[in-house]
Scaffold this active site. Structure first.
Site, PDB file in Angstrom:
ATOM      1  N   HIS A 114       7.367   1.688  20.419  1.00 49.94           N
ATOM      2  CA  HIS A 114       8.629   1.434  21.119  1.00 49.94           C
ATOM      3  C   HIS A 114       9.528   2.645  20.857  1.00 49.94           C
ATOM      4  O   HIS A 114       9.702   3.072  19.714  1.00 49.94           O
ATOM      5  CB  HIS A 114       9.224   0.141  20.571  1.00 49.94           C
TER       6      HIS A 114
ATOM      7  N   ASP B  22       2.825 -36.969  19.166  1.00 55.79           N
ATOM      8  CA  ASP B  22       2.496 -38.328  19.584  1.00 55.79           C
ATOM      9  C   ASP B  22       1.081 -38.325  20.139  1.00 55.79           C
ATOM     10  O   ASP B  22       0.637 -37.352  20.745  1.00 55.79           O
ATOM     11  CB  ASP B  22       3.505 -38.882  20.579  1.00 55.79           C
TER      12      ASP B  22
ATOM     13  N   THR C 237      -2.409 -40.730  21.774  1.00 53.32           N
ATOM     14  CA  THR C 237      -2.978 -41.937  22.368  1.00 53.32           C
ATOM     15  C   THR C 237      -4.364 -42.133  21.772  1.00 53.32           C
ATOM     16  O   THR C 237      -5.223 -41.246  21.897  1.00 53.32           O
ATOM     17  CB  THR C 237      -3.082 -41.802  23.899  1.00 53.32           C
TER      18      THR C 237
ATOM     19  N   LEU D 137      -9.343 -41.593  34.038  1.00 55.55           N
ATOM     20  CA  LEU D 137     -10.790 -41.688  34.216  1.00 55.55           C
ATOM     21  C   LEU D 137     -11.438 -40.434  33.661  1.00 55.55           C
ATOM     22  O   LEU D 137     -11.292 -39.341  34.222  1.00 55.55           O
ATOM     23  CB  LEU D 137     -11.128 -41.861  35.698  1.00 55.55           C
ATOM     24  N   TYR D 138     -12.157 -40.581  32.552  1.00 56.79           N
ATOM     25  CA  TYR D 138     -12.771 -39.455  31.850  1.00 56.79           C
ATOM     26  C   TYR D 138     -14.272 -39.427  32.102  1.00 56.79           C
ATOM     27  O   TYR D 138     -14.937 -40.468  32.077  1.00 56.79           O
ATOM     28  CB  TYR D 138     -12.542 -39.577  30.339  1.00 56.79           C
TER      29      TYR D 138
ATOM     30  N   GLN E 268       0.809  -1.206   0.000  1.00 53.24           N
ATOM     31  CA  GLN E 268       0.000   0.000   0.000  1.00 53.24           C
ATOM     32  C   GLN E 268       0.848   1.264   0.000  1.00 53.24           C
ATOM     33  O   GLN E 268       0.355   2.353  -0.280  1.00 53.24           O
ATOM     34  CB  GLN E 268      -0.907   0.017   1.228  1.00 53.24           C
TER      35      GLN E 268
ATOM     36  N   HIS F 140      11.679   1.921   9.702  1.00 48.68           N
ATOM     37  CA  HIS F 140      12.360   2.669  10.766  1.00 48.68           C
ATOM     38  C   HIS F 140      13.197   1.788  11.680  1.00 48.68           C
ATOM     39  O   HIS F 140      13.869   2.297  12.577  1.00 48.68           O
ATOM     40  CB  HIS F 140      11.335   3.425  11.621  1.00 48.68           C
TER      41      HIS F 140
ATOM     42  N   LEU G  17      19.195  -3.975  14.711  1.00 47.52           N
ATOM     43  CA  LEU G  17      20.062  -4.789  15.561  1.00 47.52           C
ATOM     44  C   LEU G  17      19.702  -6.264  15.443  1.00 47.52           C
ATOM     45  O   LEU G  17      18.526  -6.628  15.524  1.00 47.52           O
ATOM     46  CB  LEU G  17      19.946  -4.349  17.025  1.00 47.52           C
TER      47      LEU G  17
ATOM     48  N   TYR H 197      -0.620 -46.287  21.506  1.00 53.41           N
ATOM     49  CA  TYR H 197       0.277 -45.128  21.415  1.00 53.41           C
ATOM     50  C   TYR H 197       0.814 -45.079  19.994  1.00 53.41           C
ATOM     51  O   TYR H 197       1.308 -46.084  19.457  1.00 53.41           O
ATOM     52  CB  TYR H 197       1.421 -45.271  22.411  1.00 53.41           C
TER      53      TYR H 197
ATOM     54  N   TYR I 235      18.847  -0.647  24.585  1.00 55.39           N
ATOM     55  CA  TYR I 235      19.877  -1.078  23.640  1.00 55.39           C
ATOM     56  C   TYR I 235      20.456   0.149  22.949  1.00 55.39           C
ATOM     57  O   TYR I 235      19.838   1.227  22.918  1.00 55.39           O
ATOM     58  CB  TYR I 235      19.336  -2.100  22.635  1.00 55.39           C
TER      59      TYR I 235
END
Length: 812
Positions: free
Chosen positions: A225, A538, A540, A638-639, A36, A48, A52, A525, A256
């Site tokens: 900043h 990984d 299950t 246990l769910y 733009q 700007h 660094l 697994y 800095y």
């Protein structure tokens, strides 16, 4: 070579230019870059940025990006003018805490292969003579750091892309993104339209506005900043070179410094956060990303600057800006493809330091299908939905700004907004004095003050000050009790989905490495791989029915990956169940004694073996019980549904009292899982590692038929690897390392630590590390650098605890 797909890159800042260069180098030359603003000072952060480049980062991926940026820009020039000045980087400490942190940073650099030195105050002053050595306790010097010239580097890369066929068009504000059939087809600007097969948003601070055009939340906040330049310094009179001394960081004061011939530029993070809504960028006159300097916000920074560099007292702040650039809730970039619009990609919140590295990873991802680096910490899909709430993004991004130069402990949580996500057990946990830390928005107990009087707490050794933060010996007592009796662990935060439908099994078989074609009631697994054979995650997988699977995943990234590969005929569907469910891990030698009287189901080893699952009732609560253990003890996950969670907790708690049950937290959990050698994806293993290197080859069934990544694994095995994830032990109980430290073999850096914890049962510090295979023989002496000191370590056979698996498979 064909020109590849039609690509439109939105944004001609340094990221867009670097991406254009990397893509055209790989043969994608039908490429248009739109901006733009003007070329190449487009008005964004690149226009700007002081440039660094400090390469050292707590994240290995970000360090890798920065290393490539240094290498690439160091070899670039524009009309004979260099794009990078390798003046080196110097970080100084004025407090003991910062000095210790510099030693830690030296370890990170060493682990990532970056040459660096810890130096005394006198050498700091020799490198940067403006320093007052009396104010400095020590320094950290990185010779390969330096100054990038953002606009020069952007144009140099753009010219190379143009030479390969790309075109760059200024004054093209994008106002629409065209789509059809779930794919991007082009973009519309205020003056025209451009057809595209791939669109990449590199719009930086304006990224959220581009996201709105495609219904995509971009969790990014433009933040001001401060950057100031002094008047000429008498001591620099006659200097003609732009910079010769190292770029300098005074992080104790959030500052800095860099040279501008005879002046000094000063950047400050010590002021209040100053966010600006993206729509308000450019509302005033001048460069859109430069706001008016606010002198009052700079007063403390100026005083601290003069204190460190006394000769600045002979000058004044001659000019300054409040420069805008992008912050995210976790301080990391946003990279990846739109979850619901194929072909629309994002590369936002990328600083100059990492620009070339990010561009290379994005180009590889687009062209090859794999980024060639571990991007899970940068992946656009990493956030939970609640973490995309505008108020959340604002609060966390402001804290990210405030902590840019802070010494942040690995376990240190964000402060606000909390608590956000709580399990149904939260009230009970709070009553037991739970010490909560946060992960993915979840409050997770790390230990319980109710256990402070356990006699086992007296057996837990003290540890060094750094490792003792966000820690209590209570956690060690909880681990010991869990090994001796039984403990309840809250596992609710572990992410899970259901995969259902007639195509569920073939879909999961294609996506994962292990054999899932087993009877309902089985648990497996398995691994998700990418096409290169790297371990994406990984899992299950529990087969609850012929066409119904519960899949335990690691993050939202896994769900995104699975959804992208769903069959187009709708034969398989994915539904996340985490928010509406909960889980108690009931583990320990007495787990069966607690559970069996609560149910008519037979929980004997014969009736319900290891890696089996059943629907059961625990008291009044319908539960999906899985005979699994991530801590290496007899027990079950246990769910149940969230509405019944508290009833499940209370039922188990009451029944467990006669058996000495306790609630145990994350600290005990982490120690116990390392004693068993269980891997933590994202820490121990990433997509940069294959299953055999990671010690996970047992989860690969090459004979089961096709799965993603299978072809890449052909010919590989545990015998062909050149590096391995290796278990190390440290005898000194006080020297608890926490991860990311370098490992030395024969006095030379050889690898790095991933996970580490004290093993309360085995009585040793444990550290897992990636090492060349020649250093992985059990008994091999090594050293771990910890805060600048070398700690003796030794390679150990794994697992350290119960190698025969008698505890976890107990029939008693």
């Amino acid at each position: 070579m064909p020109p590849g797909p039609r690509v439109v890159v939105i944004g001609a800042g340094i990221v867009g230019c670097a991406l254009a260069d990397e893509l055209t180098e790989r043969g994608w030359t039908d490429l248009t870059v739109l901006d733009q603003g003007d070329l190449f000072a487009t008005g964004g952060s690149s226009s700007h940025a002081p440039g660094l480049v400090f390469q050292t980062n707590t994240c290995r991926t970000m360090t890798g990006f920065a290393r490539y940026t240094v290498a690439k820009y160091g070899a670039l020039d524009l009309d004979g003018s260099p794009c990078f000045r390798q003046v080196g980087g110097l970080e100084v400490a004025t407090t003991p805490e910062r000095l210790a942190d510099l030693k830690r940073r030296h370890g990170w650099a060493t682990a990532s292969g970056i040459e660096s030195r810890l130096i005394e105050p006198g050498e700091c002053a020799a490198l940067h003579p403006m320093l007052d050595p009396a104010k400095v306790l020590g320094g950290f010097h990185i010779p390969s750091d330096g100054l990038a010239k953002p606009l020069r580097a952007a144009e140099a890369q753009a010219r190379r892309a143009i030479g390969r066929g790309a075109r760059f068009l200024p004054r093209q504000k994008v106002v629409g993104v065209e789509r059809a059939g779930g794919r991007v087809t082009g973009v519309t600007t205020e003056t025209g339209s451009f057809r595209a097969d791939v669109v990449v948003s590199c719009a930086g601070m304006w990224g959220p506005l581009l996201g709105e055009l495609v219904d995509l939340a971009i969790p990014l906040v433009p933040m001001a900043h401060q950057y100031a330049r002094t008047s000429p310094l008498p001591s620099l009179a006659g200097v003609t070179e732009e910079a010769t001394r190292p770029i300098l960081r005074h992080q104790d004061a959030d500052l800095y410094f860099r040279e501008h011939t005879d002046r000094i530029g000063i950047g400050a993070y010590g002021h209040r956060p100053m966010p600006l809504p993206p729509r308000e960028i450019g509302a005033g006159e001048g460069m859109p990303s430069e706001l008016a300097f606010t002198p009052a916000d700079f007063e403390e920074s100026w005083a601290a600057a003069v204190d460190l560099l006394p000769s600045l007292g002979e000058t004044k702040v001659e000019e300054g800006i409040n420069g805008l650039f992008s912050f995210t809730p976790d301080g990391m970039p946003l990279l990846g493809e739109h979850p619901d619009l194929d072909g629309f990609w994002v590369a936002e919140a990328v600083w100059i330091t990492h620009s070339a590295g990010v561009a290379r990873a994005m180009a590889r991802w687009l062209v090859d299908g794999q980024p060639g680096a571990d991007l899970h910490g940068c992946d656009l899909a990493r956030f939970e939905r609640v973490q995309l709430a505008p108020d959340y993004v604002m609060a966390r991004s402001c804290q990210s700004f405030a902590e840019v130069y802070d010494v942040v402990h690995p376990l240190q949580p964000m402060e606000e907004p909390r608590p956000l996500r709580t399990s149904p057990f939260h009230e009970r946990q709070a009553a037991l004095g739970a010490y909560f830390l946060e992960a993915s928005g979840w409050e997770r107990p790390h230990w319980y003050e109710a256990n402070a009087n356990l006699p086992e707490a007296g057996l837990v050794p003290e540890r060094n000050d750094w490792a003792a933060r966000y820690w209590s010996p209570i956690g060690g007592a909880e681990a010991l009790v869990a090994r001796q009796r039984v403990a309840m662990f809250d596992m609710t935060a572990l992410k899970r989905v259901e995969v259902t439908g007639p195509g569920a099994l073939p879909f999961l078989q294609t996506m994962t490495t292990n054999q899932l074609d087993k009877k309902p009631g089985s648990v497996t697994y398995t691994l998700l791989l990418d096409e290169d054979g790297g371990v994406r995650s990984d899992l299950t997988v529990a087969r609850l029915g012929a066409e119904r699977f519960q899949v335990g995943v690691n993050s939202a990234i896994d769900i995104d990956w699975l959804r992208r590969h769903l069959p187009g005929d709708g034969a398989a569907q994915i539904h996340e169940t985490t928010p509406g469910t909960c889980c108690v891990g009931l583990w320990g030698p007495l787990a069966r004694a607690v559970l069996q009287p609560l149910s008519t189901t037979d929980f004997s080893h014969k009736a319900m073996g290891y890696f089996k699952t059943k629907p059961v009732y625990v008291g009044l609560v319908p539960v999906t019980a899985m005979r699994l253990s991530y801590v290496g003890e007899l027990g079950w996950e246990l769910y149940t549904s969230a509405d019944l969670g508290r009833e499940l907790w209370d039922t188990l708690w009451e029944a467990g009292q006669r058996h000495g049950i306790i609630a145990a937290g994350r600290d005990a959990f982490s120690s116990m899982r390392l004693e068993k050698g269980y891997r933590l994806w994202g820490t121990d293993v990433t997509a940069e590692h294959d299953p055999y290197e990671a010690g996970l080859g047992f989860a690969v069934r090459m004979d089961k038929g096709y799965f993603i990544g299978r072809d890449a694994l052909a010919g590989r095995s545990a015998e062909t690897v050149t590096r391995k994830l290796t278990c190390l032990t440290v005898d000194d109980p006080y020297a608890v390392v926490l991860g990311k430290e370098p490992v030395y073999a024969d006095g030379r850096p050889a690898g790095y630590v991933t996970s580490a914890a004290y093993g309360y049962t085995v009585g040793k510090n444990i550290a897992y590390a990636w090492l060349p295979v020649e250093f992985t023989q059990p008994g091999r002496p090594l050293e771990i650098e910890y805060f600048g000191e070398r700690i003796p370590a030794v390679v150990a056979s794994e697992p350290l605890f119960d190698p025969g698996m008698t505890r976890i498979r107990s029939a008693a």
